[in-house]
Every structure is written in structure tokens, then in C-alpha cells.
Scaffold this active site. Structure first.
Site, short mmCIF file in Angstrom:
data_model
loop_
_atom_site.label_atom_id
_atom_site.label_comp_id
_atom_site.label_asym_id
_atom_site.label_seq_id
_atom_site.Cartn_x
_atom_site.Cartn_y
_atom_site.Cartn_z
NE ARG A 168 -4.34 -1.45 0.92
CZ ARG A 168 -4.95 -1.38 2.08
NH1 ARG A 168 -4.96 -0.68 2.99
NH2 ARG A 168 -6.12 -2.46 1.98
CG ASP A 176 -13.89 7.03 5.70
OD1 ASP A 176 -14.52 6.04 5.55
OD2 ASP A 176 -12.84 6.93 5.89
#
Ligand SMILES: C[S@@+](CC[C@H](N)C(=O)[O-])C[C@H]1O[C@@H](n2cnc3c(N)ncnc32)[C@H](O)[C@@H]1O
Length: 280
Positions: free
Chosen positions: A41, A148
Site C-alpha cells: 500500500r 470518514d
């Protein structure tokens, strides 16, 4: 600078530093076997910063102030954002069959809904489309706050443009009323209509940082498929924080695979994955 293919593999100590930071900031905990996931990632992001190893990135992070934007990009890289329109449809059915019919409050305050951990927006837009249809039969107003921790998914959410293939769970009448389909070169894309988007506001909120500074209390809270990433302590903190942010009689929905068993909390159990703050 070395090519990205020649990037050093990640050392366990660097992984350990990175996962501790992730846990400290976002409450997300990662087991040892997530080392390759973290490397995968972050590699391109670190490469984009002009660095050629994870160790270089770790020493860069240690020199940054807690408010530096890089911490936000770091978190963005490590969140898992899988979501869907009308994911776990039973929650939407419960809302429309058991809760909304009791909302008839002509001239009353809007029902306040919080989609916490909303990812790229499919969850709050599913709620908005559903409630706009129900508003035709029941007299209520509503607003949806969607939050979020990840700013990258929040910008996708605010844009409201998705691949057509994301729509498999959207009932046909909602699709026809609330979604514009692309044509020609953009045939594979769809867009949420402005009339739906205007009911939803998006902003960043880190659930691991309590208390939540919300402008009002919420009647419905969707906090689904995020608790699985947290430790038991963090879940307890979040679930109690949500209780403080909930109005009397509010409902809390968590993910179907999530559980509050062994968590100390004041919510009243309604049925699996649904809880309620008892009315005073
Ligand atoms: C798997 S998605 C779930 C999305 C949606 N609620 C659903 O059920 O489809 C989990 C989301 O939680 C967010 N998240 C992770 N840690 C968070 C935190 N500390 N505060 C707020 N959101 C967080 C991630 O960025 C991600 O978008």
C-alpha cells in the site's frame, strides 16, 4: 533514484513503527501477517515522495509534526475502503419498515443520520435515495452527515460518480429516479443526481478520537464494517462515543460480522447488529 521495482523490501522494525503509528492515530490494528499489505500500500506513495526505502520514510515521519499533512496521506494509504450500495440490505429494510413509519412529525425537526466511516459514499447515498422515496409516503425531513478518516474516499464521495458496475444492488425504481447514467464515451459511469447529493454532507472525522464534536445529536447512526479493524479498547471508546452523540431513542447499526459482545456499553440490544439508546 532507484526504479520502483528495485525498492528495498520492508524491514520488520519499520513495519512495526508504521503499524504502531496507524493504531495510535486511527485505532486500526494490524497483525504481523499484514507486513506485505503495508509494504504494497505504501511503496508507490513513498516512491512518489522521492524516497527509495521504507526506512527513509520512517525516519522522515519521525521528524514530522503531528499536524503535518503527510500523516493524513499515510492513513489514506492504509485504510480498507470496501463498500457497496445497499450493503447488508436488512438494515435498509429494517429502517424503512420499522423505523421510518414512526417518524410522522409534520413541521418537526429533521431526522439526523450519521453515516460514520462512509468510505466512498455508497452507504449515505443509499440512505438518501431510500429516504427520498419514503418521504413521498411519510411526512418527515432528514439530513445525513457522512464522515470518514480517509480524505481520498471522501473526495470520491463528494463527487458522486461511480462505475456502472457498482449498481447491482440498487433497486430499479431508485436507479431511475436518482441516478443519471453516462452515455457514449462515459457509458460505464453513473452519477448521483444533485437532488440526492444535497441531502448529504461529507467531512473528515476520526472515530478513534472521542468525544465527537458534532453540531447536534443523531437519531440514526450507521457505523458499519469499521469496528472489525479496531482493538477491543478502541471499539469500546467508539461505541460509547457514539452513544454520547446519539439522541434519546436513537438507533445504532453495526456491520453484520461485528459484535459488541464483551464490550462495556450502554446501548440496548434490538437484534443482531442493531442497537438502541433507550428513550428517557
Ligand atoms: C470497509 S469500509 C466500510 C464502509 C461502509 N460503512 C460499509 O459498511 O460499506 C471502512 C471505512 O472505515 C474507515 N475508517 C477506518 N478507520 C477509521 C477511523 N478511525 N475513523 C473513521 N473512519 C475510519 C476507512 O477509511 C473505510 O472507508
Amino acid at each position: 533514484m532507484a526504479a520502483i521495482e528495485n525498492f528495498d523490501s520492508i524491514k520488520f522494525d519499520d513495519f512495526d513503527f508504521l503499524r504502531n503509528q496507524l493504531k495510535e492515530i486511527a485505532g486500526i490494528q494490524l497483525s504481523d501477517n499484514k507486513i506485505d499489505l503495508v509494504a504494497g500500500r505504501l511503496r508507490r506513495h513513498i516512491y512518489g515522495l522521492g524516497m527509495s526505502s521504507f526506512s527513509q520514510y520512517v525516519s522522515y515521519l519521525t521528524r514530522l509534526h503531528a499536524n503535518h499533512d503527510e500523516w493524513m496521506y499515510f492513513i489514506n494509504c492504509l485504510t480498507t475502503n470496501k463498500t457497496d450500495f445497499f450493503r447488508e440490505i436488512e438494515h435498509f429494510n429494517y429502517l424503512s419498515q420499522k423505523i421510518v413509519p414512526l417518524w410522522q412529525k409534520p413541521g418537526g425537526l429533521p431526522v439526523r443520520i450519521w453515516s460514520a466511516a462512509c468510505s466512498s459514499g455508497e452507504e449515505p447515498y443509499s440512505l438518501a435515495m431510500l429516504l427520498l422515496e419514503l418521504k413521498k409516503s411519510f411526512d418527515f425531513e432528514f439530513l445525513i452527515q457522512a464522515t470518514d478518516i480517509d480524505t481520498k474516499v471522501l473526495s470520491i464521495a463528494a463527487n458522486g460518480v461511480y462505475k456502472r458496475s457498482c449498481l447491482t444492488n440498487v433497486p430499479m425504481h431508485l436507479y431511475q429516479n436518482h441516478i443519471t447514467a453516462g452515455t457514449g464515451a462515459i457509458h460505464d459511469w453513473i452519477k448521483i443526481k444533485r437532488e440526492v447529493k444535497r441531502w448529504v454532507t461529507f467531512k473528515r472525522c476520526n472515530l478513534a478520537q472521542t468525544p465527537y464534536l458534532t453540531p447536534y445529536s443523531f437519531d440514526i447512526i450507521f457505523c458499519r464494517n469499521v469496528l472489525i479493524y479496531f482493538s477491543r479498547n478502541t471499539i469500546e471508546k467508539v461505541i460509547n462515543g457514539l452513544y454520547q452523540a446519539a439522541s434519546s431513542g436513537a438507533y445504532l447499526f453495526i456491520g453484520h460480522t461485528e459484535s459488541l459482545q464483551q464490550i462495556k456499553h450502554p446501548w440496548h440490544y434490538v437484534k443482531p447488529s442493531i442497537y438502541r439508546k433507550l428513550e428517557k
